[in-house]
Design a protein around this motif. Sequence first.
Motif, PDB file in Angstrom:
ATOM      1  N   GLU A 146     -11.168   0.268   1.516  1.00  0.00           N
ATOM      2  CA  GLU A 146     -10.561  -1.056   2.400  1.00  0.00           C
ATOM      3  C   GLU A 146      -9.412  -0.732   2.703  1.00  0.00           C
ATOM      4  O   GLU A 146      -8.603  -1.623   3.659  1.00  0.00           O
ATOM      5  CB  GLU A 146     -11.093  -2.238   1.508  1.00  0.00           C
ATOM      6  N   GLU A 147      -8.387  -0.116   1.940  1.00  0.00           N
ATOM      7  CA  GLU A 147      -7.129  -0.037   2.261  1.00  0.00           C
ATOM      8  C   GLU A 147      -6.637   0.502   3.606  1.00  0.00           C
ATOM      9  O   GLU A 147      -5.897   0.233   4.399  1.00  0.00           O
ATOM     10  CB  GLU A 147      -6.482   1.003   1.044  1.00  0.00           C
TER      11      GLU A 147
ATOM     12  N   ILE B 297       0.868  -1.000   0.040  1.00  0.00           N
ATOM     13  CA  ILE B 297       0.047   0.113  -0.135  1.00  0.00           C
ATOM     14  C   ILE B 297       0.842   1.322  -0.036  1.00  0.00           C
ATOM     15  O   ILE B 297       1.723   1.504   1.171  1.00  0.00           O
ATOM     16  CB  ILE B 297      -1.061   0.071   1.332  1.00  0.00           C
TER      17      ILE B 297
ATOM     18  N   LEU C 115      -5.487   6.688   0.969  1.00  0.00           N
ATOM     19  CA  LEU C 115      -5.973   5.226   1.178  1.00  0.00           C
ATOM     20  C   LEU C 115      -7.077   5.089   0.935  1.00  0.00           C
ATOM     21  O   LEU C 115      -8.148   5.708   1.679  1.00  0.00           O
ATOM     22  CB  LEU C 115      -5.623   4.838   2.475  1.00  0.00           C
TER      23      LEU C 115
ATOM     24  N   TYR D 186      -1.708  -4.514   7.815  1.00  0.00           N
ATOM     25  CA  TYR D 186      -0.450  -4.272   7.004  1.00  0.00           C
ATOM     26  C   TYR D 186       0.737  -3.804   7.749  1.00  0.00           C
ATOM     27  O   TYR D 186       1.688  -4.330   7.555  1.00  0.00           O
ATOM     28  CB  TYR D 186      -0.885  -3.280   5.766  1.00  0.00           C
TER      29      TYR D 186
END
Length: 446
Positions: free
Chosen positions: A368-369, A204, A365, A376
């Motif tokens: 859902e990130e 990400i 972001l 993460y």
Amino acid sequence: MINSQHTRLMKQTMIPLMMLFSLIASAQGAEAPAPPTDFNAEDVPGDAGDAIDLSWKLSVDDKEKSKPRKVLRYVISRKEIPKKEEEVRKTKSDTESTAETKTETESEKKKYEYQLIGETTYQVNTFRDSNCEPGVPYLYRIVAIGQEGLESSPVELKQPVIPILQWFNLQRSWFAVFVVLICGSVILFIEMARRGKKLKVRKIAGLEAITDAVGRATEMGRSCLFVPGIQDINDIQTVAGITVLAQVAETTADYRATLEVPTSRSLVMTTARDTVEAAYLAAGRPDEYNEDDIYYITDEQFGYVASVTGKMVRDKPAACFYMGAFYAESLILAETGNSVGAIQVAGTAMPSQLPFFVAACDFTLIGEEFFAASAYLSREPQQLGSLKGQDFGKLVGGLLLLVGCVIATLASFESREPPPDQTKPTFLQSAQTYIIENILGKGGFK
């Protein structure tokens, strides 16, 4: 003279005829409607034993285009059937009993007499009785009501029907399959992560940029600013933002940079202070933690934004992080940070505010990130396993959606030009019906 006599004669003849016709019409309209037929009742499958479905064939007088209508509605009545002879004896009134005993006997007796439970309009042939008790046998009666309140002959069930409490709703069998698949995949991935299996999670960019942004602020000798949204700690986006704050605080502790966290809720301030303090302890620099850098401003939306943007213009932070729930203030914050030359990383699940962050920030972001950030960053087995299990569930849902769309498209082409001798649905049409009514509906495995 002749015309007047002719007119008088016509009136004397027509008036009796009109009265006769009206009497005939009223006599015809006053006829009771024919009763409905094939009256059936069955227990609702997969319920708690509190409902019974009734169905019948419409009265022959209940025609769709008839005017005036001979059937106006259907009235349904119900009575209980005593289970034992002792209950029947209890319903018999005792002439020598007291008035109180007579009242109790009458109330008990009413249970075993037909009581009105509902009605339906014309052209409706189903009714659900949702006020039943499990294990109690019931008899039902239906009557068609016509003009002037005339009733048809009543139609009664031949056998009583008993609602049964069922522990499993077999109509939702496919739903149980999907729950087992997704929950099983979550447990499987958690166990794999605990045993050291490396679970791949795509990078990400916004989270990878945290280290670069904090390093740039350290090199420039300027502070970092973290804004955890404007909602309280009970909002899931605020919780996700606090999770990212822990990583940002640990990075600033490693680089010995200054981190400021202005909040618009007192509980968020308390939570942020505990999070930052724990991050500094984990980094081995507890003496550099300053709780005054995490402070409360105001609950008022634009009062809070005015204070934060004013501090951004005065102090010119080198890195700005916006993680949480935002509304109209998103563009004000992002544009101000862009004007002072700060590296900006934003994250939110508010669809209406994402375009502003994408336009004015360096990294964003999206949806859902933002919620996957905790797994993460922490790399904990429980969070990674849950993340991978959810991805597996999305894969199953996507495949089902894709297969359903393909089958529905091909079935629509077949239905345009059906063969002249075709009496049964084709394989694709049957598959489409099964997906809609069984997998997505309440048909179960049937």
